[in-house]
Design a protein around this motif. Structure first.
Motif, PDB file in Angstrom:
ATOM      1  N   SER A 425      26.094   7.131 -37.207  1.00 20.64           N
ATOM      2  CA  SER A 425      25.306   6.315 -38.152  1.00 20.64           C
ATOM      3  C   SER A 425      24.287   5.493 -37.376  1.00 20.64           C
ATOM      4  O   SER A 425      24.421   4.268 -37.244  1.00 20.64           O
ATOM      5  N   PRO A 426      23.257   6.135 -36.847  1.00 22.18           N
ATOM      6  CA  PRO A 426      22.306   5.436 -35.968  1.00 22.18           C
ATOM      7  C   PRO A 426      21.478   4.372 -36.665  1.00 22.18           C
ATOM      8  O   PRO A 426      20.879   3.520 -35.999  1.00 22.18           O
ATOM      9  N   SER A 428      22.786   2.271 -38.976  1.00 21.30           N
ATOM     10  CA  SER A 428      23.706   1.278 -39.529  1.00 21.30           C
ATOM     11  C   SER A 428      23.740   0.020 -38.660  1.00 21.30           C
ATOM     12  O   SER A 428      24.146   0.068 -37.489  1.00 21.30           O
ATOM     13  N   ALA A 429      23.363  -1.108 -39.249  1.00 23.82           N
ATOM     14  CA  ALA A 429      23.446  -2.382 -38.529  1.00 23.82           C
ATOM     15  C   ALA A 429      24.897  -2.769 -38.290  1.00 23.82           C
ATOM     16  O   ALA A 429      25.218  -3.403 -37.279  1.00 23.82           O
ATOM     17  N   HIS A 430      25.784  -2.397 -39.203  1.00 28.84           N
ATOM     18  CA  HIS A 430      27.204  -2.711 -39.022  1.00 28.84           C
ATOM     19  C   HIS A 430      27.798  -1.920 -37.856  1.00 28.84           C
ATOM     20  O   HIS A 430      28.586  -2.459 -37.068  1.00 28.84           O
ATOM     21  N   ALA A 431      27.431  -0.643 -37.745  1.00 30.38           N
ATOM     22  CA  ALA A 431      27.909   0.156 -36.615  1.00 30.38           C
ATOM     23  C   ALA A 431      27.377  -0.402 -35.304  1.00 30.38           C
ATOM     24  O   ALA A 431      28.098  -0.455 -34.294  1.00 30.38           O
ATOM     25  N   LEU A 432      26.126  -0.840 -35.311  1.00 35.66           N
ATOM     26  CA  LEU A 432      25.528  -1.445 -34.128  1.00 35.66           C
ATOM     27  C   LEU A 432      26.277  -2.717 -33.734  1.00 35.66           C
ATOM     28  O   LEU A 432      26.610  -2.924 -32.559  1.00 35.66           O
ATOM     29  N   SER A 433      26.583  -3.567 -34.709  1.00 36.70           N
ATOM     30  CA  SER A 433      27.275  -4.823 -34.426  1.00 36.70           C
ATOM     31  C   SER A 433      28.659  -4.581 -33.855  1.00 36.70           C
ATOM     32  O   SER A 433      29.099  -5.279 -32.929  1.00 36.70           O
ATOM     33  N   PHE A 434      29.362  -3.583 -34.395  1.00 37.60           N
ATOM     34  CA  PHE A 434      30.702  -3.282 -33.894  1.00 37.60           C
ATOM     35  C   PHE A 434      30.633  -2.769 -32.464  1.00 37.60           C
ATOM     36  O   PHE A 434      31.443  -3.148 -31.603  1.00 37.60           O
ATOM     37  N   LEU A 435      29.643  -1.925 -32.158  1.00 35.95           N
ATOM     38  CA  LEU A 435      29.473  -1.419 -30.800  1.00 35.95           C
ATOM     39  C   LEU A 435      29.187  -2.558 -29.835  1.00 35.95           C
ATOM     40  O   LEU A 435      29.763  -2.615 -28.733  1.00 35.95           O
ATOM     41  N   VAL A 436      28.332  -3.479 -30.240  1.00 32.68           N
ATOM     42  CA  VAL A 436      28.002  -4.614 -29.382  1.00 32.68           C
ATOM     43  C   VAL A 436      29.242  -5.464 -29.103  1.00 32.68           C
ATOM     44  O   VAL A 436      29.487  -5.872 -27.964  1.00 32.68           O
TER      45      VAL A 436
END
Length: 485
Positions: A425-426, A428-436
């Motif tokens: 899900s490139p 997705s801000a939520h996926a980005l936040s979880f990765l960070v």
């Protein structure tokens, strides 16, 4: 009974049920090393204040997850307050235990439905066990147990299953003791609906699901007059559905503030959900483990019904619904599956302005289709065809189990999962936040800063993420944080 697996003995039936439930338990074990995510902290953070019965009551009755606060679900979390602040393992363990308990309740429900369809004991068990295997191991439903806060979903389903079992138990007595039976059916519905709603609001759909079951699979009781039976159904089944329909209509049109926050109107949400519902169906039939993640805030919004995908989806649903109505007498299992699935999605997949897509919304919705498939296989009269279909169904369940194992193994490794979900899900801000968060937790804040920077460069609408990037930068290089990227 001819064909594969003739479960004519109670011991065989009990052993096969226990084996399936135990297998499900072990398939979910790899996920217990998972992490908190999304709404977990928002809804469960108050557990840090729970130190005594008074603070527990305050936490339970001040919930913010829904309009009714969901106190029954919050009470289950309050019982685990001592585990808050550590790993998610204790909470996920309870979630999986609830799923297994729901499996047992689902089996009893399926067994009663099969009995209502006049299956003999052996075939009834086989239909119930097959339906349970399809539902219990369905990869599409994994997020319901693997996202800690979605215990609200599985607890609501638990009470709904209790109500369905109670309803069918008392209904079998209608032609013998009609008045006590009606009383038992009424109490089962009212109490179970109340407890389900206080776990999560979609528990209010229980009367609608019973209405579908009555319309498609059950015969009208002969000991009651048509007028008496119609009156009871109108009060306890039809009226609640009409109240929900009125509520959904009242939400239209959306307030401009809602439209701005969600980036879709009520009309756009409805036509998008036509696509979403087919995506759920395809996800159930052809599970792809990497696509079942917590993050779907990037699901594309449809703006016009004339978009090819939307036009195809809406036309297909219209045809399916029309077919379910026309074939209700001749192919009742098909009508039951369609009606159950759509009624179970009434609240979360129509006009309530929620996020567009979440797999856990299928947790109760897939009960009906699972039974329809398994019962349909068992009911086939041709021995050769029935054997072939049973083998096909068994193969489907095995594939589901393998995909489920892949999902749970990924979820149990949050740092690995975070990278995979961001790739899946490139946007997705939520996926980005979880990765960070996972990068920071693993001691790699430099990587987290680079991750944010690349995301914002390709998604300038998320420019606000520069703030946490700056905060991280300053925490690493206080003297040069403004220049550090």
């Amino acid at each position: 009974m001819n064909g594969l697996l003739d479960f004519s003995q109670p011991l065989q039936r009990t052993a096969s049920l226990a084996t399936l439930l135990i297998a499900a338990w072990f398939l979910y074990q790899p996920a217990l090393g998972g992490a908190f995510m999304l709404d977990d902290l928002h809804n469960l953070g108050g557990l840090s204040t729970v130190t005594d019965p008074s603070s527990a009551a305050q936490y339970v009755f001040n919930g913010i997850a829904g309009p009714l606060g969901r106190p029954v679900a919050l009470a289950s979390f309050a019982l685990q307050a001592d585990s808050w602040g550590g790993s998610a393992r204790p909470f996920l363990t309870v979630n999986v235990m609830i799923h297994i308990l729901n499996g047992l309740l689902a089996y009893l429900f399926f067994l009663q439905l099969a009995a209502a369809r006049r299956f003999a004991a052996g075939p009834a068990h086989l239909a119930a066990l097959g339906a349970l295997a399809v539902w219990l191991l369905m990869p599409l439903l994994a997020t319901s147990s693997l996202m800690v806060v979605q215990r609200m979903t599985t607890l609501a389903a638990l009470w709904m299953l209790v109500g369905l079992n109670g309803y069918l138990h008392f209904r079998r007595q209608l032609d013998v003791r009609p008045q006590p039976a009606l009383a038992g059916m009424s109490v089962s519905l009212v109490l179970a609906t109340a407890l389900a709603v206080l776990s999560k609001e979609n528990g209010a759909l229980l009367p609608g699901l019973v209405l579908v079951t009555e319309a498609c699979l059950l015969s009208r009781p002969v000991a009651l007059s048509s007028k008496h039976w119609l009156l009871w159904r109108s009060v306890f089944l039809l009226a609640p559905v009409m109240v929900i329909a009125a509520f959904l209509l009242k939400l239209v049109p959306y307030d401009p503030v809602v439209v701005k926050a969600r980036d879709f109107t009520a009309y756009e949400r409805l036509i998008t959900e036509a696509r979403v519902l087919w995506d759920y169906v395809l996800g159930a039939l052809f599970p792809r483990g990497s696509s079942f993640s917590p993050f779907h805030d990037d699901y594309p919004v449809s703006r016009s019904i004339l978009e090819p995908a939307v036009l195809l989806a809406t036309t297909a649903w219209a045809a399916v619904i029309a077919g379910a109505i026309v074939l209700r007498r001749r192919v009742p299992l098909f009508s039951f599956a369609v009606g159950w699935f759509l009624v179970a999605h009434l609240l979360e997949s129509t006009t309530v302005p929620l996020y567009l897509y979440f797999e856990h919304r299928n947790y109760s919705a897939m009960l009906g289709p699972a039974f329809a498939v398994a019962a349909g296989v068992v009911a086939v009269s041709s021995a050769r065809l029935q054997t072939a279909l049973r083998v096909l169904l068994a193969g489907f369940v095995i594939v589901n189990g393998l995909v489920l194992l892949g999902i749970t193994s990924t979820w149990g490794k949050p740092q690995v999962a975070a990278g995979l979900w961001q790739i899946e899900s490139p946007d997705s801000a939520h996926a980005l936040s979880f990765l960070v968060r996972q990068q920071v937790a693993s001691g790699n804040p430099d990587g987290a800063i680079v991750t944010i920077s690349r995301f914002v460069e390709s998604h300038p609408e998320y420019g606000y993420l520069r703030l946490p990037q700056l905060t991280l930068s300053c925490s690493i290089r206080p003297g040069n944080c403004l220049l550090y990227t």
